[in-house]
Scaffold this active site. Structure first.
Site, short mmCIF file in Angstrom:
data_model
loop_
_atom_site.label_atom_id
_atom_site.label_comp_id
_atom_site.label_asym_id
_atom_site.label_seq_id
_atom_site.Cartn_x
_atom_site.Cartn_y
_atom_site.Cartn_z
N CYS A 67 -8.78 2.22 2.59
CA CYS A 67 -8.88 1.58 1.27
C CYS A 67 -10.26 1.03 0.93
O CYS A 67 -10.89 1.47 -0.02
CB CYS A 67 -7.83 0.48 1.16
SG CYS A 67 -6.16 1.16 1.11
N THR B 276 -3.66 3.68 -5.66
CA THR B 276 -4.83 3.01 -6.21
C THR B 276 -5.61 4.03 -7.03
O THR B 276 -6.12 5.01 -6.48
CB THR B 276 -5.72 2.47 -5.07
OG1 THR B 276 -4.93 1.57 -4.29
CG2 THR B 276 -6.95 1.76 -5.60
#
Ligand SMILES: NC(=O)c1ccc[n+]([C@@H]2O[C@H](COP(=O)([O-])OP(=O)(O)OC[C@H]3O[C@@H](n4cnc5c(N)ncnc54)[C@H](O)[C@@H]3O)[C@@H](O)[C@H]2O)c1
Length: 440
Positions: free
Chosen positions: A266, A121
């Protein structure tokens, strides 16, 4: 196809194993010699349901290998997936040093066409930075070769990662090179046999899609936590409210569970990183600021309830804590709400006896040297002689506990349920004083 998976963490290991499972020749490359040592000797360094047998199967079939040798890694794959960590920096930005190191490693070695796939990411613009890092290394060597950089963000959830990867809702590909798009279509064809799931877009949109997805999910959780806290004050039942709104198809039931806040590797970091990106472009994402603030406060809601019942000074109190991982079916404790809960109880003098079905090894490492934390070998043992039970993670095995036995084990029948696992009426019928989130 020959694939190198750079990074064998939660994402790299699952992705690598699943790509081998459908017939690719996968080499997992990591700088962590301990991890690679475990993998090379037949172990698996993380807990992820179904991963161990899948790795064993594919290693036995010769389709999956592991190495710390960067030369071998870059040589092997026509596709080089970058799945290294992007942890939060102090200012909230995503730390790109691992991604860029992986890119430089590639640039220092390639001499022909390769496709570099950003699976980590990463902030918008990273594909450009990866391209620039590789180009700079090629220039230093005086080598000229074409290569493509593709964004392919990962949406798997820890705890259900294999299923998510094998049966994805969507596969996002950000690319401007048609040869690279064709290769990605070939790689993902086995995962979308029933219908097309691939969304091909420009690179920047793909990078932003990942952050927007996590930011939206975090927003739902913080929204619901605020509604739960309000329900607490109003004497309403947030569980009824959840069903009342979830039944609207425009809203849906997913990610509407109130609790002790989101954690993990995350949501917290991605919410912060997206805010950072916005700030860099002269914008403030006001909704996400509130999402983060609500989440930080929510991690204390359960402790506030304990303090309201037992008093500010918890010296001499023994408190059982069920659930250490940031969510069920993983041993990942990164940013787990349990860390905040245990710390806050410990600061007030409580001794913690913790239990988690799989995260205890990790917890022993995290709490090494913390004299107020000890571990029990079963949920029931954690409760023996405790002044209260605090539930932080919604493991399935906690749902079906015999509440009568629980009451007998506890010194005081106090149950603080941060995940609304039980019916309040049943808990009370078993003689427990029951506190949950947003329910009367
Ligand atoms: N964990 C998840 O559920 C999840 C889901 C979707 C996306 N992501 C994203 O995927 C990325 C990886 O996450 P993770 O949870 O797998 O991280 P992780 O920390 O579990 O694994 C990262 C691995 O990369 C290795 N590494 C670092 N630098 C390296 C290098 N130069 N060469 C080779 N290996 C290197 C580390 O040693 C580590 O083993 C992150 O950007 C994360 O945000 C994670």
């Amino acid at each position: 196809m020959k694939i190198t998976m750079i990074g064998t963490g939660y994402v790299g290991l699952v992705t690598g194993a699943c790509l081998a499972e459908v017939g690719n020749d996968v080499l997992g490359l990591d700088v962590d010699a301990r991890k690679i040592g475990i993998l090379q000797s037949g172990g698996v360094p993380i807990h992820e349901p179904g991963l161990q047998p899948m790795i064993e199967r594919n290693v036995a079939a010769g389709r999956l290998r592991f190495t710390t040798d960067v030369d071998e890694g870059v040589e092997h794959g026509a596709l080089q997936f970058i799945a290294v960590g992007t942890p939060p920096g102090e200012d909230g930005s995503a730390d790109m040093s691992y991604v860029l190191q992986a890119a430089r490693n590639i640039g220092q070695r390639i001499d022909g066409w390769k496709i570099i796939v950003d699976k980590s990411t990463v902030p918008v613009g990273t594909a450009d930075r990866v391209r620039a890092a590789i180009t700079a290394e090629l220039a230093k060597r005086g080598v000229q070769t074409e290569f493509a950089v593709v964004s392919n963000p990962e949406f798997l959830k820890e705890g259900a990662a294999i299923d998510d990867f094998m049966k994805p809702d969507r596969i996002v590909i950000g690319a401007d090179d048609q040869r690279a798009v064709a290769a990605m279509r070939a790689i993902y064809a086995p995962f979308q046999r029933s219908h097309e799931r691939m969304l091909v877009m420009d690179v920047r949109s793909a990078e932003l899609t990942k952050y927007a997805a996590n930011a939206m999910l975090a927003t739902r959780i913080s929204f619901m936590n605020e509604i739960a806290n309000l329900a607490d004050r109003l004497g309403a039942d947030v569980e009824a409210v959840r069903q009342g709104i979830g039944s609207d198809p425009r809203i849906g039931y997913h990610f509407l569970y109130p609790g002790v806040g989101y954690g993990g590797s995350c949501f917290p970091k991605d919410v912060k990183a997206l805010q950072y990106t916005a700030r860099q472009h002269g914008m403030s994402l006001k909704v996400l600021g509130a999402v983060h603030d609500v989440n930080e406060a929510q991690k204390h809601v359960l402790v506030d309830k304990v303090v309201a019942r037992l008093g500010e000074d918890l010296t001499g109190r023994r408190i059982a804590v069920w659930g250490l991982a940031f969510k069920p079916n993983t041993d990942d404790m990164r940013e787990a709400p349990a860390l905040v809960v245990i710390d806050a109880l410990g600061k007030r003098g409580a001794a913690i006896v913790a239990y988690d079905p799989v995260a205890m090894d990790e917890a022993r490492r995290v709490f090494a040297g913390a004299p107020h934390v000890s571990f029990a070998s079963s949920p029931a043992k954690a409760c023996e002689g405790a002044d209260a039970l605090v539930i932080v993670t919604e493991w399935k095995e906690f749902r079906s506990q015999d509440l009568d036995t629980l009451r007998r084990k506890l010194k005081q029948p106090l149950l603080f349920d941060g995940r609304n696992l039980y019916e309040p009426a049943l808990a009370r019928a078993a003689g427990l004083e029951y506190f949950s989130i947003g329910r009367p």
